[in-house]
Scaffold this motif. Structure first.
Motif, mmCIF file in Angstrom:
data_model
loop_
_atom_site.group_PDB
_atom_site.id
_atom_site.type_symbol
_atom_site.label_atom_id
_atom_site.label_comp_id
_atom_site.label_asym_id
_atom_site.label_seq_id
_atom_site.Cartn_x
_atom_site.Cartn_y
_atom_site.Cartn_z
ATOM 1 N N ASP A 140 0.810 -1.101 0.083
ATOM 2 C CA ASP A 140 -0.028 -0.079 0.076
ATOM 3 C C ASP A 140 0.985 1.211 -0.070
ATOM 4 O O ASP A 140 1.660 1.391 0.622
ATOM 5 C CB ASP A 140 -0.817 0.045 1.054
ATOM 6 C CG ASP A 140 -2.203 -1.120 1.293
ATOM 7 O OD1 ASP A 140 -2.427 -1.428 0.216
ATOM 8 O OD2 ASP A 140 -2.359 -1.449 2.262
ATOM 9 N N ARG A 141 0.671 2.079 -0.982
ATOM 10 C CA ARG A 141 1.324 3.469 -0.956
ATOM 11 C C ARG A 141 2.750 3.213 -1.140
ATOM 12 O O ARG A 141 3.514 3.923 -0.464
ATOM 13 C CB ARG A 141 0.941 4.261 0.269
ATOM 14 C CG ARG A 141 -0.546 4.834 0.125
ATOM 15 C CD ARG A 141 -1.098 5.659 1.147
ATOM 16 N NE ARG A 141 -2.398 5.929 1.126
ATOM 17 C CZ ARG A 141 -3.437 5.146 1.813
ATOM 18 N NH1 ARG A 141 -2.870 4.173 2.650
ATOM 19 N NH2 ARG A 141 -4.557 5.415 1.720
ATOM 20 N N VAL A 142 3.167 2.500 -1.850
ATOM 21 C CA VAL A 142 4.611 2.166 -2.047
ATOM 22 C C VAL A 142 5.212 2.860 -3.277
ATOM 23 O O VAL A 142 4.482 2.984 -4.400
ATOM 24 C CB VAL A 142 4.878 0.622 -2.557
ATOM 25 C CG1 VAL A 142 6.437 0.450 -2.863
ATOM 26 C CG2 VAL A 142 4.525 -0.183 -1.248
ATOM 27 N N HIS A 143 6.527 3.805 -3.016
ATOM 28 C CA HIS A 143 6.809 4.479 -4.333
ATOM 29 C C HIS A 143 8.390 3.841 -4.465
ATOM 30 O O HIS A 143 9.133 3.867 -3.768
ATOM 31 C CB HIS A 143 7.257 5.918 -3.979
ATOM 32 C CG HIS A 143 7.797 6.710 -5.096
ATOM 33 N ND1 HIS A 143 7.216 6.833 -6.354
ATOM 34 C CD2 HIS A 143 9.145 7.094 -5.228
ATOM 35 C CE1 HIS A 143 8.130 7.509 -7.097
ATOM 36 N NE2 HIS A 143 9.324 7.612 -6.299
ATOM 37 N N VAL A 144 8.524 3.432 -5.987
ATOM 38 C CA VAL A 144 9.956 2.797 -6.279
ATOM 39 C C VAL A 144 10.073 3.381 -7.684
ATOM 40 O O VAL A 144 9.418 3.491 -8.539
ATOM 41 C CB VAL A 144 9.551 1.104 -6.530
ATOM 42 C CG1 VAL A 144 10.833 0.728 -7.085
ATOM 43 C CG2 VAL A 144 9.047 0.527 -4.876
#
Length: 170
Positions: free
Chosen positions: A26-30
């Protein structure tokens, strides 16, 4: 993910999920995930064939990716963003940008071999998301929703295109 000892690694520049695992992101930024000499630039998701055949959810690998963004993701082989084999994958309101996105690159973003894959926007019923088709999935701008045009409706949440708004009965 790099090859080790001359052998190809299984892949998944961010995560390798297998063996009946259940994972939620959830709400991961890569930004910048890759799988060199492998599949699945960001994710490699795998279930054994017996898990699908037996319909036992406890042995089928399941992944939910929600309200996340992935930039410049790439894999040398299949699934520049996600590789799924015989697994259940739900992608909700997630944006994907591929490394060197030129021409047909989006066609290889999401590779699925068997299993079940569902990709939706985060938009409520009566609207659709600002989404782009990527292989069998959709890349959606977070929370960007448009109302279905006059004379059409959408009873369920998660539409990724205006084409999912259906004409009202006359």
């Amino acid at each position: 993910t790099e090859a080790s000892g001359g052998c190809a690694s299984p892949g998944g520049g961010v995560a390798f999920i297998a063996g009946g695992a259940i994972a939620e992101f959830d709400r991961v930024h890569v930004d910048g995930a890759s799988a060199n000499h492998a599949d699945g630039g960001s994710f490699y998701v795998h279930s054994e064939s017996t898990a699908i055949e037996s319909s036992e959810s406890s042995t089928s690998t399941q992944v939910v990716i929600r309200e996340s963004s992935f930039g410049q993701t790439d894999a040398e082989y299949n699934g520049a963003w996600l590789y799924s084999s015989l697994s259940k994958v739900d992608v909700i309101d997630t944006k994907v940008a591929l490394a060197g996105e030129e021409g047909g690159a989006a066609a290889d973003a999401f590779f699925a071999f068997g299993g079940e894959s569902v990709c939706t926007s985060g938009c409520p019923a009566g609207s659709y998301g600002a989404c782009e088709t990527m292989a069998i999935c959709a890349s959606c701008d977070f929370g960007v929703c448009s109302a279905c045009p006059a004379g059409t409706y959408r009873a369920e949440a998660g539409a990724v295109s205006v084409d999912q708004c259906i004409p009202c009965d006359e």
